[in-house]
Structures are given as structure tokens and as C-alpha cells.
Design a protein around this motif. Structure first.
Motif, PDB file in Angstrom:
ATOM      1  N   UNK A  82       0.445  -9.049 -61.642  1.00 31.72           N
ATOM      2  CA  UNK A  82       1.554  -9.819 -62.213  1.00 31.72           C
ATOM      3  C   UNK A  82       1.102 -11.273 -62.359  1.00 31.72           C
ATOM      4  N   UNK A  83       1.300 -11.827 -63.556  1.00 36.56           N
ATOM      5  CA  UNK A  83       0.839 -13.180 -63.845  1.00 36.56           C
ATOM      6  C   UNK A  83       2.010 -14.076 -64.221  1.00 36.56           C
ATOM      7  N   UNK A  84       2.157 -15.167 -63.470  1.00 35.26           N
ATOM      8  CA  UNK A  84       3.164 -16.179 -63.780  1.00 35.26           C
ATOM      9  C   UNK A  84       2.431 -17.456 -64.168  1.00 35.26           C
ATOM     10  N   UNK A  85       2.617 -17.896 -65.409  1.00 33.70           N
ATOM     11  CA  UNK A  85       2.008 -19.147 -65.861  1.00 33.70           C
ATOM     12  C   UNK A  85       2.883 -20.298 -65.384  1.00 33.70           C
ATOM     13  N   UNK A  86       2.264 -21.254 -64.693  1.00 36.12           N
ATOM     14  CA  UNK A  86       2.965 -22.419 -64.164  1.00 36.12           C
ATOM     15  C   UNK A  86       2.280 -23.645 -64.764  1.00 36.12           C
ATOM     16  N   UNK A  87       2.873 -24.189 -65.805  1.00 34.35           N
ATOM     17  CA  UNK A  87       2.155 -25.139 -66.645  1.00 34.35           C
ATOM     18  C   UNK A  87       2.957 -26.385 -66.978  1.00 34.35           C
ATOM     19  N   UNK A 113      12.695 -26.665 -57.457  1.00 34.83           N
ATOM     20  CA  UNK A 113      12.138 -25.745 -56.462  1.00 34.83           C
ATOM     21  C   UNK A 113      12.830 -24.387 -56.495  1.00 34.83           C
ATOM     22  N   UNK A 114      14.148 -24.386 -56.609  1.00 39.69           N
ATOM     23  CA  UNK A 114      14.883 -23.122 -56.610  1.00 39.69           C
ATOM     24  C   UNK A 114      14.549 -22.277 -57.836  1.00 39.69           C
ATOM     25  N   UNK A 115      14.281 -22.945 -58.955  1.00 38.66           N
ATOM     26  CA  UNK A 115      13.896 -22.218 -60.166  1.00 38.66           C
ATOM     27  C   UNK A 115      12.522 -21.579 -59.997  1.00 38.66           C
ATOM     28  N   UNK A 116      11.616 -22.290 -59.317  1.00 35.70           N
ATOM     29  CA  UNK A 116      10.282 -21.747 -59.070  1.00 35.70           C
ATOM     30  C   UNK A 116      10.370 -20.536 -58.157  1.00 35.70           C
ATOM     31  N   UNK A 117      11.173 -20.657 -57.105  1.00 33.68           N
ATOM     32  CA  UNK A 117      11.354 -19.530 -56.181  1.00 33.68           C
ATOM     33  C   UNK A 117      11.968 -18.331 -56.906  1.00 33.68           C
ATOM     34  N   UNK A 118      12.954 -18.616 -57.751  1.00 34.85           N
ATOM     35  CA  UNK A 118      13.610 -17.549 -58.511  1.00 34.85           C
ATOM     36  C   UNK A 118      12.620 -16.858 -59.438  1.00 34.85           C
ATOM     37  N   UNK A 122      11.607 -12.955 -59.309  1.00 34.78           N
ATOM     38  CA  UNK A 122      11.821 -12.120 -60.496  1.00 34.78           C
ATOM     39  C   UNK A 122      10.542 -11.382 -60.881  1.00 34.78           C
ATOM     40  N   UNK A 123       9.420 -12.097 -60.885  1.00 34.85           N
ATOM     41  CA  UNK A 123       8.136 -11.490 -61.250  1.00 34.85           C
ATOM     42  C   UNK A 123       7.759 -10.398 -60.255  1.00 34.85           C
ATOM     43  N   UNK A 124       7.967 -10.672 -58.965  1.00 36.62           N
ATOM     44  CA  UNK A 124       7.580  -9.716 -57.931  1.00 36.62           C
ATOM     45  C   UNK A 124       8.487  -8.485 -57.925  1.00 36.62           C
ATOM     46  N   UNK A 125       9.795  -8.702 -57.940  1.00 37.67           N
ATOM     47  CA  UNK A 125      10.752  -7.600 -57.793  1.00 37.67           C
ATOM     48  C   UNK A 125      11.020  -6.869 -59.109  1.00 37.67           C
ATOM     49  N   UNK A 126      11.183  -7.633 -60.192  1.00 34.57           N
ATOM     50  CA  UNK A 126      11.553  -7.027 -61.470  1.00 34.57           C
ATOM     51  C   UNK A 126      10.381  -6.917 -62.446  1.00 34.57           C
ATOM     52  N   UNK A 127       9.283  -7.613 -62.128  1.00 36.25           N
ATOM     53  CA  UNK A 127       8.102  -7.538 -62.988  1.00 36.25           C
ATOM     54  C   UNK A 127       8.154  -8.448 -64.188  1.00 36.25           C
ATOM     55  N   UNK A 128       9.183  -9.310 -64.273  1.00 31.64           N
ATOM     56  CA  UNK A 128       9.323 -10.176 -65.448  1.00 31.64           C
ATOM     57  C   UNK A 128      10.231 -11.361 -65.124  1.00 31.64           C
ATOM     58  N   UNK A 129       9.821 -12.544 -65.592  1.00 34.42           N
ATOM     59  CA  UNK A 129      10.701 -13.709 -65.504  1.00 34.42           C
ATOM     60  C   UNK A 129      10.826 -14.303 -66.901  1.00 34.42           C
ATOM     61  N   UNK A 130      12.042 -14.330 -67.402  1.00 35.41           N
ATOM     62  CA  UNK A 130      12.309 -14.893 -68.727  1.00 35.41           C
ATOM     63  C   UNK A 130      13.385 -15.960 -68.567  1.00 35.41           C
ATOM     64  N   UNK A 131      13.031 -17.220 -68.781  1.00 34.34           N
ATOM     65  CA  UNK A 131      14.001 -18.305 -68.652  1.00 34.34           C
ATOM     66  C   UNK A 131      14.955 -18.291 -69.839  1.00 34.34           C
TER      67      UNK A 131
END
Length: 211
Positions: A82-87, A113-118, A122-131
Motif C-alpha cells: 500500500x502506497x500513500x504519497x505524502x507530498x 495531524x488528524x487528516x494524516x492519521x485518517x 484509510x489506506x491500511x484498513x480500507x486500502x484507499x484514501x481519497x480526499x
């Protein structure tokens, strides 16, 4: 949450303060796995080859290149990664490009910070984070898809492979030329066909001729 606690993270950024900050947030979430660090793309490649990485949090740009150059290959070699781009790049300009390359989420460094944690959860549990910003981009992309060049959905590496197929090269020749395994090229070909909604090299050639 218990089943997700023991996770190995790789934090990739050329600024150590960024990596340390993300590490603190991961620890706040209660994860117990290893947290590894990488400051260059070459170290990312070495670390993923030597360790069973579950989640890669990676910057977009490094002194030795852009992470878009390695993400497609990482997803081909490690499909469960799982890849989360933090840019620091503008989400409106780059999110879709990275999502098309296969990442599981895109997050800007100006996030709270709370958005980063969220995003991490999301990436870990659901496999996807879409803002919400990226959701709007995706909706707009779908609404205008009939007017877009479908080849724009492909990554730089995928376009390179497409051109090689167009030149009459086979999987083995392409694999040798790019230093990849033959089954990795086959997987990339399948992904390209899915992105373009085609089933054959004949259709691929027609698209190349049209666009």
C-alpha cells in the motif's frame, strides 16, 4: 484494529524531520510493527527488496528522481504493497497522476495531524484514501472522459512499454530491455489493457494511431 497492529512501514522522504513527524503519528495510532526510513529512491528500492513492507509513505520528489519513476514497478513487484504519497505538490495538479500510477492515496504536507492519521488508517484498513479534493478531481475526470486522450491514463513506464509493443517487441524483449521479469511485463500489459478498456494489441495500435 488488532489484526492491523503489526505492520511494517517504510517512510521515504529526503527530509528527516518529515519522516520523524510521520513516525510519531504512526506510533500515536498504536501500531507495533517496524518503521523503516529511506532518504532516496535507490534506498526505497533496496529496502522494499530486503524487507516485507506493508505500507510505503513516500514523497513525490527526491534528489535522485521522481517517485512516479518507481511506483509502477513497485506495484507490479509487490501488488499487496500500500502506497500513500505524502507530498508538498498541489493535490489538484498531481493526485490523479499518482493514482493512475497505482498509489493508494495522495496527501499534501499541509494537512492537519488528524487528516494524516485518517489517511494512514484509510489506506491500511480500507486500502484507499481519497480526499474530498481528489474526489472532485475524479468526478470531473469521469464527466470529461469522452473528450480526453485515454493514453493520459498511463504512467511514463506504461507508455514506454506500449511504444515497445507498437514497435513489434514481445514480452521477453521488453523485459530484457527494461531489466524486468517477463511476468512483470505481462502484468503491466494487463493493467494497460484494463486502463484503456481494450483486449488486444490491434486495438492498442489503433489508439496509438488515433492519439
Amino acid at each position: 484494529m488488532t489484526e492491523y497492529k503489526n505492520i511494517t512501514f517504510l517512510l521515504a522522504d529526503d527530509h528527516s524531520l518529515i519522516r520523524q513527524g510521520v513516525e510519531i503519528l504512526i506510533e500515536d495510532l498504536g501500531f507495533e510493527g517496524d518503521i523503516l526510513h529511506a532518504s532516496t529512491l535507490q534506498k526505497v528500492l533496496a529496502c522494499t527488496a530486503e524487507n516485507n513492507i506493508d505500507v510505503l509513505v513516500i514523497d513525490a520528489a527526491f534528489p535522485d528522481g521522481n517517485s512516479l519513476e518507481i511506483i509502477p514497478d513497485l506495484k507490479t513487484k509487490y501488488p499487496e504493497l500500500k502506497i500513500l504519497v505524502f507530498s508538498g505538490l498541489e493535490e489538484s495538479d498531481y493526485a490523479l497522476r499518482f493514482l493512475n500510477a497505482g498509489v493508494n492515496g495522495f496527501l499534501t504536507k499541509v494537512s492537519e495531524e488528524e487528516d494524516i492519521k485518517n489517511a494512514l488508517m484509510k489506506v491500511i484498513v480500507e486500502g484507499r484514501y481519497i480526499s474530498s479534493v481528489t474526489q472532485g478531481l475524479l468526478l470531473n475526470s469521469l464527466q470529461n472522459s469522452s473528450h480526453q486522450n485515454p493514453l493520459e491514463k498511463l504512467t511514463k513506464r506504461e507508455l514506454e512499454v506500449v511504444q515497445m509493443y507498437a514497435d513489434g517487441m514481445g514480452n521477453l524483449e521488453i523485459a530484457n530491455a527494461l531489466g524486468l521479469k517477463q511476468n512483470s511485463v505481462s502484468t503491466m500489459k494487463k493493467r494497460v489493457f484494463e486502463k484503456l478498456g481494450i483486449d488486444s494489441l490491434v486495438e492498442l495500435a489503433a489508439l496509438l494511431k488515433k492519439y
